[in-house]
Scaffold this motif. Sequence first.
Motif, short mmCIF file in Angstrom:
data_model
loop_
_atom_site.label_atom_id
_atom_site.label_comp_id
_atom_site.label_asym_id
_atom_site.label_seq_id
_atom_site.Cartn_x
_atom_site.Cartn_y
_atom_site.Cartn_z
N LYS A 1 0.82 -1.21 0.00
CA LYS A 1 0.00 0.00 0.00
C LYS A 1 0.86 1.26 0.00
O LYS A 1 0.38 2.34 -0.34
CB LYS A 1 -0.93 0.01 1.21
N GLU B 1 -3.84 1.28 -4.53
CA GLU B 1 -5.28 1.40 -4.74
C GLU B 1 -5.67 2.61 -5.60
O GLU B 1 -6.77 2.68 -6.11
CB GLU B 1 -5.99 1.48 -3.38
N LEU C 1 -8.40 -3.37 -8.78
CA LEU C 1 -7.24 -2.97 -9.58
C LEU C 1 -7.35 -3.52 -11.00
O LEU C 1 -8.04 -4.51 -11.25
CB LEU C 1 -5.95 -3.48 -8.93
N PHE D 1 -7.05 -6.59 -3.22
CA PHE D 1 -7.30 -5.38 -4.02
C PHE D 1 -8.17 -5.75 -5.22
O PHE D 1 -7.66 -5.88 -6.35
CB PHE D 1 -5.99 -4.76 -4.49
#
Length: 365
Positions: free
Chosen positions: A178, A183, A212, A209
Motif C-alpha cells: 500500500k 489502490e 485494480l 485489491f
Amino acid sequence: MFQDLFKNKTLKISLEILFGFLIYYLLITALIYVEKDSSQSAIKDYTNAIWYSVVTLTTVGYGDLFPATVYGRAIGYVFILMSVGIYGILIGQFTNLMATIKENKKLGYNGTSMEGHAIIIGWNEFGKMVLDQLIGVGKHVAIVTNKKEDIELIRDQYPHSKSIFILYSDFNAHELLKKSNLEQSSIVFVNLDDDTEKLVYILNLKKVFPNLEYVVTLENGDLKNTFVSAGVTNTISKHELSSKLLASYMFEPDVAAYSESIMSFARGDSDYDIKQFLVTPNNPYVGKPYQEAFFELKSKYNSVLIGITKRDKFGNKKLIKNPLGDLKIAPGDYLIIILNGKAFKLIRRAFHVNEGYIREKQKQS
C-alpha cells in the motif's frame, strides 16, 4: 516479516528504557541511604537526589548539591560516568535515527502520494524497457522490487527522475504494498518471471485489491484466456507480438518499420505515435459524428483518427476501428489518434486532458 521486525525492535527499546529507569531508581535510593546520616550532606530525600543526579548526568554541575560521604561520592562517580555513556548513547541513537529515516526513504517506506500512476511489480531488463516508454509519455511509475540491489541500480539509471517511486517489499506483503499507493494506481503490470507464478500472484492480490486493473506479458500465449478469466485487463504474448512483427518485416518491411515506430512514444515534434484520449464533457467533438472529427483532426492538426472506444450498457469497453456511418462521439469514449509530438501538444490543450487510460473512479473524482 517487516512488521515482526519492527515489533521486536520496539519491544527491545522498551525493555532497555525500563531497565535503565530501574538502575537509576536503585542508584538514587542508595545515594539517599548513604547520605542521610551525614550532617554535611543535603541529599537526604528523593527531591534533592533527583536534582543532583539530573545536574550531574546533564554535565551542568551547579555545585549546589554534592555527596559528602565516601560511598555517596562513589555513587556520584557512577553518575558522572553514566553521563558520558548517556551522551554517547544519545548521539548513537540520533545517528541511528537519521540513518533509519534515510534508509526508510530509500526503501520507499515513507510511501508516495502518486495517483493515476502505473505500478511495475518485479524488476528486470524488460521492466526497464517498459519504464522507459512510460516515462517518455510523462507517466508516473512506482516500482516494487524484492531485491535491494535493484534500488541502487534503478537510481543510478534514473538519477534525476521525479516520476519514479521505488518500494522494497516482499511481493506478498500486502500492507507494505500500500506504500506504493496501489489502490489509486491506473494499472498494475505484474512483471514476474513465470506465467504460473503471475497467475497465482494476481489471484491472491485480487482478493485484497479487487478493483485494480492488471496487465501481463505471457511467455505462453495459450494462457491468454485463463488470465482474462482471472480478471486481467490486458494480456500480451511476447512471442506472438514479436513473431507478427518479424513476419511483417519479411514481406512488408515498410509496414513493419512504420508499425514499430508508432508503437513507441514520440521523442520529438516530428515523431509520430498512437495515443488515446478520454472524451470529457468539454471536448470540442462531443455530440459530433466520428467522420466529422476524422476530417477536422486531419485538416486542423494533421492527425489521423483511427478508432474509438465505447462502453456498452454493461460497462464493457469495445474498440471500434475506423467506424462508418453517423456514430456520435460521447463523454466517456476514447479517441485513438495517430499524431506527431507537435500535434499532441495542440490536441492535449484542445481536449483539456492528457493522453492515456483513466480508471473509472478517477474520472468520477
